[in-house]
Write an enzyme that holds these catalytic residues in place. Structure first.
Site, PDB file in Angstrom:
ATOM      1  N   ARG A 115       0.740  -1.327   0.136  1.00 46.86           N
ATOM      2  CA  ARG A 115       0.080  -0.130  -0.055  1.00 46.86           C
ATOM      3  C   ARG A 115       0.832   1.210   0.020  1.00 46.86           C
ATOM      4  O   ARG A 115       0.616   2.272  -0.728  1.00 46.86           O
ATOM      5  CB  ARG A 115      -0.804  -0.208   1.369  1.00 46.86           C
ATOM      6  CG  ARG A 115      -1.945   0.976   1.186  1.00 46.86           C
ATOM      7  CD  ARG A 115      -2.897   0.939   2.576  1.00 46.86           C
ATOM      8  NE  ARG A 115      -3.272  -0.241   3.124  1.00 46.86           N
ATOM      9  CZ  ARG A 115      -4.361  -0.939   2.319  1.00 46.86           C
ATOM     10  NH1 ARG A 115      -4.936  -0.339   1.435  1.00 46.86           N
ATOM     11  NH2 ARG A 115      -4.747  -2.304   2.955  1.00 46.86           N
ATOM     12  N   ASP A 121     -13.865   6.296   6.841  1.00 43.74           N
ATOM     13  CA  ASP A 121     -15.333   6.787   6.917  1.00 43.74           C
ATOM     14  C   ASP A 121     -15.612   7.705   8.138  1.00 43.74           C
ATOM     15  O   ASP A 121     -16.586   7.643   8.705  1.00 43.74           O
ATOM     16  CB  ASP A 121     -16.319   5.812   6.508  1.00 43.74           C
ATOM     17  CG  ASP A 121     -16.238   5.341   5.398  1.00 43.74           C
ATOM     18  OD1 ASP A 121     -15.594   5.778   4.541  1.00 43.74           O
ATOM     19  OD2 ASP A 121     -16.733   3.986   5.466  1.00 43.74           O
ATOM     20  N   HIS A 157     -19.896   8.995   1.015  1.00 45.64           N
ATOM     21  CA  HIS A 157     -20.363   7.733   1.816  1.00 45.64           C
ATOM     22  C   HIS A 157     -21.748   7.497   1.835  1.00 45.64           C
ATOM     23  O   HIS A 157     -22.590   8.466   1.836  1.00 45.64           O
ATOM     24  CB  HIS A 157     -19.550   7.483   3.177  1.00 45.64           C
ATOM     25  CG  HIS A 157     -19.813   6.246   3.777  1.00 45.64           C
ATOM     26  ND1 HIS A 157     -19.133   5.103   3.191  1.00 45.64           N
ATOM     27  CD2 HIS A 157     -20.714   5.754   4.399  1.00 45.64           C
ATOM     28  CE1 HIS A 157     -19.278   3.995   3.762  1.00 45.64           C
ATOM     29  NE2 HIS A 157     -20.699   4.486   4.646  1.00 45.64           N
ATOM     30  N   ASN A 190     -14.324  12.672   0.665  1.00 44.04           N
ATOM     31  CA  ASN A 190     -15.084  11.491   0.260  1.00 44.04           C
ATOM     32  C   ASN A 190     -16.474  11.583   0.255  1.00 44.04           C
ATOM     33  O   ASN A 190     -16.780  12.465   1.225  1.00 44.04           O
ATOM     34  CB  ASN A 190     -14.467  10.193   1.277  1.00 44.04           C
ATOM     35  CG  ASN A 190     -15.085   9.003   0.589  1.00 44.04           C
ATOM     36  OD1 ASN A 190     -15.054   8.585  -0.662  1.00 44.04           O
ATOM     37  ND2 ASN A 190     -15.469   8.160   1.656  1.00 44.04           N
ATOM     38  N   SER A 210     -23.323  11.252   2.815  1.00 47.05           N
ATOM     39  CA  SER A 210     -22.495  11.947   3.657  1.00 47.05           C
ATOM     40  C   SER A 210     -21.291  12.329   2.879  1.00 47.05           C
ATOM     41  O   SER A 210     -20.572  11.566   2.273  1.00 47.05           O
ATOM     42  CB  SER A 210     -21.917  11.451   5.014  1.00 47.05           C
ATOM     43  OG  SER A 210     -23.165  10.933   5.740  1.00 47.05           O
TER      44      SER A 210
END
Length: 216
Positions: free
Chosen positions: A68, A148, A112, A110, A139
């Site tokens: 990653r 999140d 969600h 982001n 959201s």
């Protein structure tokens, strides 16, 4: 904040939220300029949407990297080549490393498909129905190292109807996503939306823990 806010969008899939952002920049008075769309999947339809709109695209295959951190370091390099003020996650199906998130602290968004902090992670519509919720929604939030879990900017609330299925809920939530994501991006581009140690603020006012609520 400059008159134009450069934005880079990251996605892995169809890019319907990207399309909503592209459409919102065509009003003529939009300060948002989508500089590039980057995907970890060469077959993501969102790349075609970007090309159709004359936006630069890049593909960075996560499978080509050892882990990653290596992928995220290469991704940062790709993103920063476009000098964005804001990075927007639009269905980017990768969990980002802490180093990546810190690099874009206060300028990483982001969206969600739930009313956070409820139903972090996947299968949000199914989980809302199983819980017997009367309300559901989506959201927009600043991204932090907690999955999140960053400060909320705006939430759209929809009623859950008796006959709803995960598919019908998803469809209605998507429609709201396409309204609130461009709205949040524009607030940021206009310098109205900021993040500091206290949390997210809109027009100098600290937002509530739930962000700016929009009910339908």
């Amino acid at each position: 904040m400059s008159a134009t806010c450069n934005v880079v969008v990251l996605l892995s899939g169809t890019g319907s939220n990207l399309q909503a952002l592209i459409d919102s920049t065509r009003t003529g008075d939009s300060p948002v300029r989508i500089r590039a769309v980057i995907s970890n999947r060469a077959d993501a339809y969102g790349l075609q949407r970007a090309r159709d709109a004359g936006i630069d695209t890049r593909v960075l295959d996560h499978k080509a990297f050892e882990g990653r951190e290596a992928f995220d370091a290469a991704l940062i390099e790709q993103i920063d080549a476009f000098n964005p003020q804001l990075v927007v996650l639009a269905g980017f199906m990768r969990i980002l490393s802490a180093g990546f998130v810190r690099h874009y602290q206060g300028r990483l968004f982001n969206i969600h498909p739930s009313l956070l902090p409820k139903y972090k992670g996947l299968h949000t519509h199914q989980r809302a129905l199983e819980a017997g919720d009367t309300e559901h929604g989506c959201s927009v939030h600043f991204v932090t190292e907690e999955l999140d879990g960053g400060p909320l900017v705006v939430q759209a609330v929809i009623p859950v109807e008796l006959h709803d299925t995960p598919q019908s809920l998803a469809q209605r939530v998507h429609a709201r996503e396409h309204q609130i994501y461009p709205m949040a991006v524009r607030w940021f581009a206009e310098g109205r939306l900021t993040l500091d140690d206290r949390g997210a603020s809109l027009d100098g006012q600290l937002l509530a823990a739930s962000g700016h609520l929009i009910r339908h």
